[in-house]
Design an enzyme around this catalytic site. Structure first.
Site, short mmCIF file in Angstrom:
data_model
loop_
_atom_site.label_atom_id
_atom_site.label_comp_id
_atom_site.label_asym_id
_atom_site.label_seq_id
_atom_site.Cartn_x
_atom_site.Cartn_y
_atom_site.Cartn_z
N SER A 1 0.85 -1.19 0.00
CA SER A 1 0.00 0.00 0.00
C SER A 1 0.89 1.23 0.00
CB SER A 1 -0.85 0.00 1.27
OG SER A 1 -1.53 1.22 1.44
N TYR B 1 -1.41 -0.68 10.76
CA TYR B 1 -1.56 -0.98 9.32
C TYR B 1 -0.26 -0.63 8.60
CZ TYR B 1 -3.68 -1.09 4.63
OH TYR B 1 -3.97 -1.37 3.31
P1 NDP Z 1 -11.54 -6.03 0.49
O1 NDP Z 1 -11.98 -5.91 1.92
O2 NDP Z 1 -12.54 -5.80 -0.57
O3 NDP Z 1 -10.87 -7.44 0.26
C1 NDP Z 1 -10.10 -8.07 1.24
C2 NDP Z 1 -10.04 -9.53 0.93
O4 NDP Z 1 -9.20 -10.19 1.91
C3 NDP Z 1 -11.40 -10.21 0.98
O5 NDP Z 1 -11.51 -11.05 -0.15
C4 NDP Z 1 -11.33 -11.06 2.24
O6 NDP Z 1 -12.08 -12.25 2.07
C5 NDP Z 1 -9.85 -11.37 2.29
N1 NDP Z 1 -9.41 -11.81 3.61
C6 NDP Z 1 -9.43 -11.12 4.77
N2 NDP Z 1 -8.98 -11.90 5.76
C7 NDP Z 1 -8.69 -13.11 5.22
C8 NDP Z 1 -8.20 -14.34 5.74
N3 NDP Z 1 -7.94 -14.49 7.04
N4 NDP Z 1 -8.02 -15.36 4.89
C9 NDP Z 1 -8.30 -15.22 3.58
N5 NDP Z 1 -8.76 -14.10 3.03
C10 NDP Z 1 -8.95 -13.05 3.85
O7 NDP Z 1 -10.31 -5.02 0.35
P2 NDP Z 1 -9.24 -4.75 -0.81
O8 NDP Z 1 -9.52 -5.52 -2.01
O9 NDP Z 1 -9.09 -3.29 -0.90
O10 NDP Z 1 -7.92 -5.30 -0.11
C11 NDP Z 1 -6.99 -6.15 -0.75
C12 NDP Z 1 -5.58 -5.76 -0.34
O11 NDP Z 1 -5.29 -4.47 -0.88
C13 NDP Z 1 -5.33 -5.63 1.17
O12 NDP Z 1 -4.09 -6.19 1.48
C14 NDP Z 1 -5.29 -4.13 1.39
O13 NDP Z 1 -4.50 -3.79 2.51
C15 NDP Z 1 -4.68 -3.67 0.09
N6 NDP Z 1 -4.89 -2.27 -0.23
C16 NDP Z 1 -6.13 -1.76 -0.42
C17 NDP Z 1 -6.31 -0.41 -0.65
C18 NDP Z 1 -7.66 0.20 -0.78
O14 NDP Z 1 -7.76 1.45 -0.75
N7 NDP Z 1 -8.72 -0.56 -0.93
C19 NDP Z 1 -5.16 0.49 -0.77
C20 NDP Z 1 -3.89 -0.16 -0.60
C21 NDP Z 1 -3.77 -1.47 -0.34
P3 NDP Z 1 -12.91 -13.05 3.20
O15 NDP Z 1 -13.37 -12.06 4.22
O16 NDP Z 1 -14.02 -13.67 2.40
O17 NDP Z 1 -11.96 -14.07 3.73
#
Ligand code: NDP
Length: 251
Positions: free
Chosen positions: A144, A157
């Protein structure tokens, strides 16, 4: 399928049930890869699998909790067993549980560090021997802008993403000469479900307000950067992509 730049390749995407992971799985499938999609919400994976299959793609659903090392190992094993190989790993599973350090929730800290850091490490550790053995492959770690600049209210974070950066760079130096490419993707604000999971109500409202103040990136924009990365010729390693919304002046 129009393009087939990745035909014959197999990708494992974690955090595929929403946001960046889901968009990346769709984009990699559209580029011809068979995709293994992992997360905890089975209903969301089912919907995504149907979309990918309807578009002509090949997909394997994985019940994956990255915080459980056995689950991570099994996801990689099933990918190799059922799709025949593994070429691309996209570590997109993550949480952004914002809130101040002072009086912060140590439970939030544990969840973030276990998911964003250890979870990413478990999946990578399980997959990397396959990539090294075949002498090719990509590990794409979603960090990020928060992995480059710390701010009050996001210390843990920030720490989790700093850890992802250090781990990725160390691994890059270990495996790049073996043909395996490691890429750090560093998005700014992306319109996903990330904010919805914040437990500190004040931090959640502030983050949503900030996202609402700009034309954020879409998950598909980040997915396109990942497809760009993994479709480079073998001798080209895109090590890092920092991608912000044009409207985002501060970290
Ligand atoms: P979302 O919340 O839409 O997606 C997060 C995903 O992570 C979900 O599919 C969730 O699935 C999964 N997840 C969470 N915990 C677990 C676990 N224990 N095991 C398996 N899967 C898990 O957010 P984003 O798509 O935005 O996030 C994706 C990545 O991008 C993250 O690492 C975030 O830090 C990073 N990011 C996002 C930004 C933003 O502005 N959105 C900016 C910079 C980085 P489920 O709950 O079904 O398991």
């Amino acid at each position: 399928m129009g393009e087939s730049q990745l035909s014959g390749k197999v990708a494992l995407v974690t955090g595929a049930s929403s946001g960046i992971g889901a968009a990346t799985a769709r984009a990699l499938a559209a580029a011809g890869a068979a995709v293994a999609i992992g997360a905890r919400r089975a209903d969301r994976l089912q919907e995504l699998a149907e979309q990918i299959e309807q578009a002509g793609g090949r997909v394997l659903r994985l019940d994956l909790d990255v915080t459980d090392e056995r689950s991570a190992v099994s996801a990689v094993q099933r990918t190799v067993d059922e799709l025949g190989r593994i070429d691309v790993v996209v570590n997109a599973a993550g949480l952004m549980l914002l809130g101040p350090i002072v009086d912060g929730s140590t439970e939030d800290w544990r969840r973030m560090m276990t998911t964003n850091v250890l979870g990413l490490m478990y999946v990578t550790h399980a997959a990397i021997p396959h990539l090294v053995e075949q002498g090719s492959g990509d590990v794409i770690n979603i960090s990020s802008v928060a992995g480059r600049t710390a701010k009050p209210g996001s210390g843990v974070y920030n720490a989790s993403k700093w850890a992802v950066n250090a781990f990725s760079e160390s691994l890059r130096q270990e495996v790049t000469a073996k043909g395996v490419r490691i890429t750090l993707i560093e998005p700014g604000a992306v319109d996903t479900e990330l904010n919805d999971r914040i437990t500190d109500e004040e931090a959640k409202a502030a983050s949503k307000k900030s996202y609402d103040s700009m034309r954020t990136l879409h998950a598909e924009d980040v997915a396109a950067a990942i497809v760009y990365t993994v479709t480079q010729p073998d001798h080209v390693a895109v090590n890092e992509i920092l991608i912000r919304p044009t409207d985002q002046p501060t970290p």
